[in-house]
Enzyme design. Structure first.
Site, short mmCIF file in Angstrom:
data_model
loop_
_atom_site.label_atom_id
_atom_site.label_comp_id
_atom_site.label_asym_id
_atom_site.label_seq_id
_atom_site.Cartn_x
_atom_site.Cartn_y
_atom_site.Cartn_z
N CYS A 122 0.89 -1.23 0.15
CA CYS A 122 0.03 0.01 -0.15
C CYS A 122 1.01 1.23 0.00
CB CYS A 122 -0.89 0.10 1.22
SG CYS A 122 -2.16 -1.28 1.25
N SER A 297 22.77 -13.00 -18.27
CA SER A 297 23.73 -13.39 -19.13
C SER A 297 23.90 -12.47 -20.58
CB SER A 297 23.21 -15.00 -19.64
OG SER A 297 21.85 -14.71 -20.20
N TYR A 380 16.03 -18.51 -27.07
CA TYR A 380 16.40 -18.12 -25.65
C TYR A 380 17.79 -18.05 -25.55
CZ TYR A 380 15.83 -17.48 -20.53
OH TYR A 380 15.99 -17.04 -19.20
N ASN A 382 19.76 -18.52 -23.32
CA ASN A 382 20.64 -19.49 -22.69
C ASN A 382 20.61 -20.76 -23.54
OD1 ASN A 382 20.31 -17.58 -20.60
ND2 ASN A 382 19.57 -18.78 -19.11
N SER A 402 14.49 -13.37 -21.13
CA SER A 402 13.17 -13.19 -20.45
C SER A 402 12.78 -11.96 -20.27
CB SER A 402 13.64 -14.10 -18.85
OG SER A 402 14.70 -13.36 -18.39
N HIS A 501 10.90 -15.89 -11.90
CA HIS A 501 11.64 -15.90 -13.24
C HIS A 501 10.72 -16.45 -14.27
CE1 HIS A 501 14.54 -16.64 -16.25
NE2 HIS A 501 15.53 -15.84 -15.59
N PHE A 502 10.99 -16.03 -15.52
CA PHE A 502 9.71 -16.24 -16.64
C PHE A 502 9.99 -17.91 -16.68
CE2 PHE A 502 7.84 -13.45 -19.80
CZ PHE A 502 6.91 -14.29 -19.90
N GLU A 503 11.00 -18.63 -16.21
CA GLU A 503 11.15 -19.94 -16.54
C GLU A 503 10.31 -20.73 -15.32
OE1 GLU A 503 15.28 -20.86 -16.59
OE2 GLU A 503 15.87 -18.89 -17.80
N THR A 526 16.49 -11.96 -14.17
CA THR A 526 17.07 -11.76 -12.98
C THR A 526 16.97 -10.12 -12.63
OG1 THR A 526 18.95 -12.16 -14.17
CG2 THR A 526 18.25 -14.04 -12.71
#
Length: 707
Positions: A122, A297, A380, A382, A402, A501-503, A526
């Site tokens: 809030c 990365s 990706y 990675n 990501s 994380h999107f993973e 990240t």
């Protein structure tokens, strides 16, 4: 976090002063049971129907003329409240109505205005007190230092005070959508919506705890966490203790590392998921040697180029092998072939995602993509350089991260009609992207335009059948954020800030997206997670009041070193030291109960420390979630780093197995893997700089030549 509406209830029954019909708060040791309230005279908008007041001894009441009605369910109260609010057409009249009701909310006793009763998320300070009557019904009190938020809280209390636990827990945040809060002057819409949601979620969390207590069920074991203040850091639980032990490394180790780096002219690029001991030393050494960079990365290779420009003769890469490959290739592309790049092991430092993209199954997936035209492969970052090169020769390919994958895909669909997009290799991220787009089909065109200006609900619906993702690739760490972890977050941390994380798997993704919608979460890279935490901490500092912020870390635990450093910098800055508000920040590790080995090892200084899962002690990760530590990343040890540094430059011939070698191999079409593999990365860089796909890539998708 402000919003609007009206209606007041308290588990401490309010009463009226007979002389002026003013509402006052009774002594908290007495619960009044009044058969009927006197009318309260307000200047109510003529279009608004009277709000009913019940003879219920729990004292539900509101801000207009009194009408005696029987006890109704929470759902009925909510529907009535929504109808009454929607009948007010003018925004200014809604504000007046809200403030009128806020003024009647019983003042919260000062003993209840404590940090433990604060509602997180809030903008204004909100306190919530929750109790259960002897008959099992729920009682709520709330207060705020904002009149709009105060009135807003009164709406929820008018609906849920006196309700059963089942009614409280059964109400969903989307049920509040009918309460039209748009149009309040001077207040952000998102902030107003967040008030409904965050206060409701906090009500539900505390209701669950009281139900468990009433039923004699044991309180669940909390996740381990680190608590950061300007004065220091505290650890809760063995996993957190193991992390905290390395946050303040030995000065001698730091000095040794910094001296070696300076003497050998070596720069270091390291990933956020690095071993906590190594990260602790690196973070401290940054003050003595500027060419140390910890990031995700994508930025690692860019940082290596900057270090080469600044005069570094060697780059030490602390990550997995595809990261050192990318650094080597980008250094060559940038004109620094003489700068050496070194990995931190003489063995392969793998990655489950990179391995998945090198499998025959992924080759078959790309072969299928090559049979449809026009097609774009969104790969990706990675993944290995070899994967990028081989993929690009099969299907036009662009790299993504990501944080930019959603925008990259939407831009591609906007630029190329009838395009097919093939994403890989992370299956969870692919499924999450599809889920996100499916959610967008329920948005308005105006809402979708804020995400991408060239898309509408119709375009999102049309692209979904042409969006494909690989079905068999996962990150072994994020894969473990599963059912066990998610259920505990729902029960014990639903009112905390949630990062993911999107993973992560879909269940965790959905939970984080729900938190994101009410301003309490972030889903992304990240760096996105770090930025989100920093922004929330800065907002708390700017409010200059005592506050406790709790963040659930939905990614690899190594991330905490950078988080602690960033938060400590904010809390200990010269500007912060002049503020009177005391801020504490808690980072929660959502690991399973089996995520730390039960065997303690004696460290060099004689302490018994529970071992974080890794290469040497990888046992203990639950199948249902929560290892939170990548064994591959932990292969980048401080010992290996010092070995590389002490061998440079004279003994570098003994570091052949550590060197990030150049790709001399050729693709099936006879081109250098290094050249072809860099092209998808350069396509992404072009998109990041211009927000348009490069012409060369568009021509490749359309099957026409473009040099």
């Amino acid at each position: 976090m402000d919003s609007a509406t009206f209606g007041i209830t308290s588990y401490y029954s309010p009463h009226f002063n007979n002389n002026n019909n003013k509402l006052t708060s009774p002594n908290h040791t007495t619960r009044l049971r009044l058969p009927l309230f006197k009318p309260v005279n307000f200047d109510i908008h003529p279009s608004s129907p009277p709000i009913s007041i019940s003879t219920n001894p729990r004292s539900t009441f509101s801000c207009s003329a009194v009408t005696v009605t029987p006890v109704t369910s929470a759902n009925s109260k909510l529907q009535t409240l929504a109808a009454e609010f929607n009948s007010i057409s003018e925004p200014i009249d809604r504000v007046k109505r809200l403030i009128q009701c806020a003024s009647q909310l019983p003042q919260l006793d000062e003993s209840l205005r404590v940090p433990a009763n604060r509602v997180m998320g809030c903008t204004a300070q909100v306190w919530l007190d929750v109790r259960m009557d002897s008959d099992g019904t729920m009682r709520f009190l709330a207060d705020s230092d904002s009149e709009i938020t105060k009135g807003f809280c009164s709406c929820l209390i008018s609906v849920l005070d006196g309700a059963t636990p089942e009614e409280v827990l059964g109400m969903k945040t989307e049920d509040l959508g009918d309460l039209n809060v748009a149009g309040l002057h001077g207040t952000k819409v998102d902030s107003r919506v967040n008030t409904w949601h965050n206060v409701l979620v906090s009500m539900q969390k505390r209701t669950k705890a009281l139900v468990a207590e009433r039923e004699g069920k044991p309180v669940g074991e909390v996740f381990p966490s680190l608590v950061i203040t300007a004065e220091g850091i505290g650890a809760k639980g063995s996993f957190a203790e193991a992390q905290a032990r390395f946050l303040f490394p030995d000065d001698a180790k730091v000095q040794e590392l910094a001296s070696l780096l300076k003497d050998r002219q070596v720069g270091i690029v390291a990933h956020f998921y690095m071993d906590p001991e190594v990260q602790g030393v690196l973070t401290s050494a940054q003050k003595l040697w500027p060419h140390i960079h910890i990031s995700d990365s994508l930025v690692m290779a860019d940082s290596a180029v900057s270090m080469a420009k600044a005069g570094c003769k060697f780059i030490a890469v602390l990550g997995v092998d595809f990261m050192s490959e990318n650094v080597r290739a980008i250094l060559d592309q940038a004109g620094f072939p003489e700068v050496g790049a070194y990995r931190m092991s003489d063995e392969q430092i793998g990655c489950s995602l990179a391995d998945a993209a090198s499998s025959p199954a992924y080759t078959s997936y790309l072969s299928e993509a090559s049979n449809s035209s026009p097609s774009l492969h969104v790969v990706y970052i990675n993944t290995s350089l070899e994967t990028k090169a081989h993929a690009h020769e099969l299907v036009p390919t662009i790299t993504c991260t990501s944080s930019n994958v959603v925008q990259t895909i939407l831009q591609a669909f906007a630029e190329v009609p009838n395009l097919n997009v093939w994403y890989g290799p992370d299956s969870y991220m692919g499924a999450n992207i599809v889920e996100l787009f499916q959610q967008m089909t329920f948005m308005t065109d105006e809402e979708i335009a804020k995400i991408h200006p060239e898309h509408t609900r119709n375009s999102i619906n049309s692209l979904l059948p042409r969006l494909h993702y690989f079905q068999d690739g996962t990150c072994i760490v994020h894969h473990l954020f599963g059912h066990e972890v998610v259920e505990k977050i729902k029960d014990m941390y639903c009112d905390a800030f949630l990062t993911a994380h999107f993973e992560v798997p879909g269940e965790m993704f959905s939970l984080a997206m729900e938190a994101k919608r009410r301003g309490m979460g972030v889903v992304g890279s990240t760096q996105n997670i770090l930025d989100f935490i920093k922004s929330r901490v800065q907002e708390a500092l700017d409010r200059n009041v005592d506050d406790h912020l709790q963040f659930v870390l939905g990614t690899e635990s190594g991330m905490v070193t950078s988080i602690v450093a960033a938060v400590r910098q904010l809390l200990c800055s010269s500007e912060s030291s002049s503020r009177t508000g005391k801020i504490s920040v808690e980072i929660v590790f959502p690991v399973s109960s089996d995520s730390v080995t039960r065997v303690s090892q004696k460290s060099d200084d004689g302490l018994n420390v529970s071992v974080i899962p890794g290469v040497a002690s990888g046992e203990g990760c639950s199948l249902h979630g929560g290892c939170a530590s990548c064994p591959y990343m932990k292969m980048n040890s401080l010992t290996s780093l010092l070995k590389v540094l002490t061998s440079l430059p004279l003994g570098k011939d003994g570091l052949t197995q550590y060197e990030a070698g150049r790709f001399s191999l050729l693709t099936p079409k006879g081109k250098l893997i290094a050249d072809v593999g860099c092209e998808p990365i350069l396509h992404m860089r072009h998109y990041q700089a211009t927000k348009k796909l490069p012409e060369k890539l568009v021509y490749q998708m359309l099957g026409t030549a473009k040099c």
